[in-house]
Design a protein around this motif. Structure first.
Motif, mmCIF file in Angstrom:
data_model
loop_
_atom_site.group_PDB
_atom_site.id
_atom_site.type_symbol
_atom_site.label_atom_id
_atom_site.label_comp_id
_atom_site.label_asym_id
_atom_site.label_seq_id
_atom_site.Cartn_x
_atom_site.Cartn_y
_atom_site.Cartn_z
ATOM 1 N N THR A 141 20.463 18.163 14.069
ATOM 2 C CA THR A 141 20.732 18.193 15.506
ATOM 3 C C THR A 141 20.337 16.877 16.150
ATOM 4 N N ALA A 172 39.006 22.678 17.162
ATOM 5 C CA ALA A 172 38.442 23.952 16.700
ATOM 6 C C ALA A 172 39.404 24.636 15.728
ATOM 7 N N ALA A 209 38.546 25.516 11.948
ATOM 8 C CA ALA A 209 38.643 26.908 11.491
ATOM 9 C C ALA A 209 39.495 27.005 10.228
ATOM 10 N N THR A 218 34.561 28.697 7.703
ATOM 11 C CA THR A 218 33.541 29.097 8.665
ATOM 12 C C THR A 218 32.486 28.027 8.877
ATOM 13 N N ASP A 219 32.053 27.378 7.801
ATOM 14 C CA ASP A 219 31.016 26.353 7.930
ATOM 15 C C ASP A 219 31.459 25.207 8.831
ATOM 16 N N GLU A 220 32.659 24.705 8.585
ATOM 17 C CA GLU A 220 33.134 23.582 9.388
ATOM 18 C C GLU A 220 33.399 24.009 10.830
ATOM 19 N N PHE A 221 33.898 25.233 11.020
ATOM 20 C CA PHE A 221 34.121 25.728 12.373
ATOM 21 C C PHE A 221 32.801 25.859 13.127
ATOM 22 N N SER A 222 31.784 26.399 12.466
ATOM 23 C CA SER A 222 30.468 26.542 13.102
ATOM 24 C C SER A 222 29.890 25.184 13.467
ATOM 25 N N GLU A 223 30.056 24.216 12.582
ATOM 26 C CA GLU A 223 29.560 22.875 12.884
ATOM 27 C C GLU A 223 30.313 22.247 14.053
ATOM 28 N N VAL A 262 31.740 23.892 16.570
ATOM 29 C CA VAL A 262 31.284 24.573 17.787
ATOM 30 C C VAL A 262 29.916 24.026 18.202
ATOM 31 N N ALA A 263 29.036 23.811 17.234
ATOM 32 C CA ALA A 263 27.710 23.247 17.538
ATOM 33 C C ALA A 263 27.843 21.832 18.086
ATOM 34 N N SER A 313 28.998 21.992 21.638
ATOM 35 C CA SER A 313 27.890 22.444 22.478
ATOM 36 C C SER A 313 26.897 21.312 22.736
#
Length: 167
Positions: free
Chosen positions: A47, A81, A85, A89-94, A96-97, A100
């Motif tokens: 982060t 996004a 996607a 899932t891993d790349e999508f979550s990253e 989104v993070a 954010s």
């Protein structure tokens, strides 16, 4: 060779002909002690690394080293996004993070209508040891809002040119 990835980022690809060998038998799993602490340290480290990268990019944007056409709006976010996607899932979550973190960093900029601007105005009032006039608050809010509207118009323009007219 030079190539563009799914995110339309240009990169240089170096190929040297080696291929990974496949293991003939499965590798036994080794339990890791302190997984939660290790995960928290790694997450905090990543982060902070991403925040540093975003801050450097923002600085380069302000100095004119990054073109204003790289700014995108909601259509670009939707596109990125979707690409993430499609990669899992891993790349999508990253992604989104990252979005954010980007929005959080932008919110801390010293623009009067954002949180960073409010903190700046409070700091100025603390240094002066008296509140700023209502008129000053109104003027800074007006200019801050005008700046944000201009940024939104620029992002929308870039999205339209990028995704509808293919520039």
């Amino acid at each position: 060779s030079t190539r563009r990835d799914d995110y339309q980022t240009e990169s240089t690809l170096y190929l040297f002909g080696a291929r990974p060998s496949q293991a003939r038998q499965p590798v036994p799993l080794v339990p890791i002690e302190g997984r939660l602490g290790m995960a928290a340290r790694r997450a905090l480290g990543r982060t902070l690394d991403r925040i540093g990268t975003l801050a450097r990019i923002l600085g380069r944007l302000v100095r004119g080293q990054v073109p204003l056409t790289s700014i995108g709006g909601p259509i670009m976010l939707f596109h990125l996004a979707g690409v993430a996607a499609a990669h899992g899932t891993d790349e999508f979550s990253e992604m989104v993070a990252l979005i954010s973190l980007n929005l959080g960093l932008l919110n801390l900029l010293p623009v009067p209508v954002l949180d960073g601007g409010q903190a700046l105005l409070l700091g100025i009032e603390a240094l002066r040891r008296r509140p700023l006039s209502r008129r000053t608050h109104e003027r800074t809010a007006y200019w801050g809002l005008a700046l944000l509207v201009a940024l939104m118009i620029l992002a929308a323009r870039n999205d339209i040119l990028r995704y509808w007219w293919g520039r």
